[in-house]
Design an enzyme around this catalytic site. Structure first.
Site, short mmCIF file in Angstrom:
data_model
loop_
_atom_site.label_atom_id
_atom_site.label_comp_id
_atom_site.label_asym_id
_atom_site.label_seq_id
_atom_site.Cartn_x
_atom_site.Cartn_y
_atom_site.Cartn_z
N GLU A 1 27.04 -54.14 -80.53
CA GLU A 1 25.62 -54.17 -80.15
C GLU A 1 24.72 -53.99 -81.38
O GLU A 1 23.91 -53.04 -81.45
CB GLU A 1 25.31 -53.13 -79.06
CG GLU A 1 25.99 -53.49 -77.75
CD GLU A 1 25.51 -52.72 -76.52
OE1 GLU A 1 24.72 -51.77 -76.65
OE2 GLU A 1 25.94 -53.08 -75.41
N GLU B 1 31.81 -56.40 -72.75
CA GLU B 1 31.34 -55.29 -71.89
C GLU B 1 30.63 -55.89 -70.70
O GLU B 1 29.68 -56.66 -70.85
CB GLU B 1 30.36 -54.36 -72.64
CG GLU B 1 31.05 -53.43 -73.61
CD GLU B 1 30.10 -52.43 -74.28
OE1 GLU B 1 29.14 -52.00 -73.62
OE2 GLU B 1 30.35 -52.11 -75.44
O1 AHR Z 1 29.73 -48.87 -72.00
C1 AHR Z 1 28.75 -47.96 -72.33
C2 AHR Z 1 27.89 -48.43 -73.51
O2 AHR Z 1 27.15 -49.54 -73.12
C3 AHR Z 1 28.59 -48.88 -74.74
O3 AHR Z 1 28.93 -47.83 -75.57
C4 AHR Z 1 27.57 -49.75 -75.41
O4 AHR Z 1 28.15 -50.75 -76.21
C5 AHR Z 1 26.78 -50.31 -74.25
O5 AHR Z 1 25.42 -50.19 -74.45
#
Ligand code: AHR
Length: 517
Positions: free
Chosen positions: A196, A319
């Site tokens: 991110e 994610e």
């Molecule tokens: O999954 C939780 C968080 O969400 C992770 O650490 C991050 O990459 C995202 O914002």
């Protein structure tokens, strides 16, 4: 859902099938035009140093009273082995960009304590580090996706971590690994260069990150033949500039660009919606949000098809999952949430979307594996419960490395709330590695069952055998006291005479069947 009750549902469906109306949805699968392989890594998981995700959820230490295999809780490992987890991403997430890998090697009692600034501000004693992670993936029979620290680390640290894990020489770094008890190098399937970058990874612009990526990647070396797939941190909205800039400007090794998207019922980070006890409009909104995944992938694929027509780059959704309001009385930074039938439907809808784009989407990771966000498993000290999401992963195992098959839906149904509508049914078809044709069907409508006619071109189907997940309520879930409220039930249907096979798909359900001639 109770199994007996479910058998009653199936019996009813067989009776209904005779009276299937002409205008019911009809799915026609073309098995003569095989599509892309559905990479098993689409079923990857994510384990971050966050809340009780690793500590307690996976790792309890050898001296724990909780039954364990060398420190890993036996119940969790056994349950995860059942669903054939292909890949685990670690150590973050946001945590990755503050992680110092050297903290997590060597004798455990000498490892330094740090503060986990992202997640609850708790102390991190680094008991779970590189060796423990690889032991975990070995116990699971999975592959490793290691996420490097670009945000606060430097190229030397990242390069040396890679060398520590994969090196075969007699260098001081590799010798250190040997001294710490591991002679053979580990295999890394994927290596992430930051996370991110647009947010917790450093709030960068795409062009700045692309330069940093080139800089770091220049020094990432492994012995020939053991190169992981390198992952660049990409976008998270309909803005495709991350994919565009990275696919145009990264000159060093890059095998794929990541994408993150979380399903929030309200789409509002300040009040995301509750995990249980929600009204139907939030069921609808959650599924609507989930189906945006298709739009995100299409938009990014368009950019990739222009900049990378040879399809060398993957689009990795590393994610995804639901994210609800924190549960009352729990540390908000631990992201613990209950998991209901709605989560099962969300997982299945995402899978159907990923299968459809299997030509580019080669890998994804649900967030996260245990006790965090849309988890497979919840634990409370020695207790463990499997979530509805776990059961969807179980049903969908047959799609791992299967070959996607094209299909058409005639008379598609819709699910309406007020003046808004969603597709009534989501489907995916594939030929499994065992040669059988599998069909998944998700009924998005929480009120109406649907009668679906199924046909495979050139085949006379006689029956369908599989498993179904449904329940009486939208927020049905398993608890430590009642762990089997929602479990898969067997499903069978037979064709009537030479007519097409009719499948009754109950309201708010996920069905995966093998189609037989
Ligand atoms: O999954 C939780 C968080 O969400 C992770 O650490 C991050 O990459 C995202 O914002």
């Amino acid at each position: 859902m109770k199994l007996k009750h479910y058998f009653a549902v199936v019996a009813v469906s067989l009776t209904f099938s005779v009276f299937a109306a002409e205008d019911n949805p009809k799915i026609t699968i073309d098995s003569t035009r095989p599509g892309a392989t559905i990479n098993r890594d689409i079923y990857g998981q994510f384990a971050e140093h966050l809340g009780r995700g690793i500590y307690e959820g996976i790792w309890v230490g050898k001296d724990s009273e909780i039954e364990n295999i060398n420190g890993f809780r036996t119940d969790v490992i056994e349950a995860l082995r059942e669903i054939n987890v292909p890949l685990v991403r670690w150590p973050g997430g946001c945590f990755a960009d503050e992680y110092r890998w050297r903290d997590g090697i060597g004798p455990r009692d000498q490892r330094p304590v740090r503060v986990n600034t992202h997640w609850g501000g708790v102390e991190e004693d680094n008991a779970f580090g590189t060796h423990e992670f690889f032991e975990l993936v070995e116990l699971l029979g999975a592959e490793a996706y290691v996420n490097g620290n670009l945000g606060t680390g430097n190229p030397r640290e990242m390069a040396e971590w890679l060398e520590y894990m994969t090196g075969t020489s007699n260098s001081v770094v590799v010798e250190e690994r040997r001294k710490n008890g591991r002679d053979a190098p580990w295999k890394i399937a994927y290596f992430g260069v930051g996370n991110e970058a647009w947010g917790c990874g450093g709030h960068m612009r795409p062009a700045y990150y692309a330069d940093l990526y080139n800089h770091f990647a220049t020094f990432l070396k492994t012995p020939r033949g053991s190169e992981p797939k390198f992952v660049a941190s990409g976008g998270h909205t309909t803005d495709t500039s991350w994919t565009d800039v990275l696919s145009k400007n990264v000159q060093r090794q890059m095998d794929g660009i990541s994408f993150h998207f979380y399903t929030l019922p309200t789409a509002n980070w300040d009040d995301k919606g509750e995990s249980t006890g929600f009204p139907e409009d939030q069921w609808f909104a959650t599924l609507w949000q989930t189906l945006r995944m298709d739009e995100f992938i299409r938009l990014n694929k368009k950019v990739l098809d222009k900049n990378d027509p040879e399809k060398k780059l993957g689009f990795y959704v590393d994610e995804w999952g639901t994210w609800y309001n924190p549960e009352e009385g729990r540390e908000p930074g631990f992201l613990y949430q209950q998991n209901t039938l709605r989560d099962a439907v969300v997982a299945a809808l995402n899978f159907n979307v990923f299968h459809e784009h299997a030509d580019r989407v080669h890998m994804t990771n649900i967030a996260q594996m245990v006790n965090v966000l849309q988890a497979m498993i919840l634990t409370d000290k020695e207790k463990m419960v499997l979530t509805p999401t776990y059961h969807v992963y179980d049903l969908y195992q047959v799609f791992q490395d299967a070959t996607a098959l094209p299909f058409e839906i005639e008379n598609p149904s819709s699910y309406r709330v007020g003046d808004q509508s969603l597709p009534g049914i989501s489907a995916s078809a594939a030929r499994g590695k065992d040669g059988q044709i599998y069909l998944s069907l998700v009924n998005l409508d929480p009120n109406q069952s649907q009668n679906i006619s199924v046909d495979v071109k050139g085949l006379e189907l006689t029956r369908a055998d599989g498993r179904l997940i449904t329940a009486d309520t939208m927020d049905a879930h398993n608890t430590f006291v009642a762990p089997n409220q929602i479990v898969p039930g067997d499903y069978q249907a037979e064709a009537e005479g030479s007519g097409a096979l009719q499948l009754e798909v109950p309201a708010k359900s996920v069905l995966v069947v093998a189609l037989k001639n």
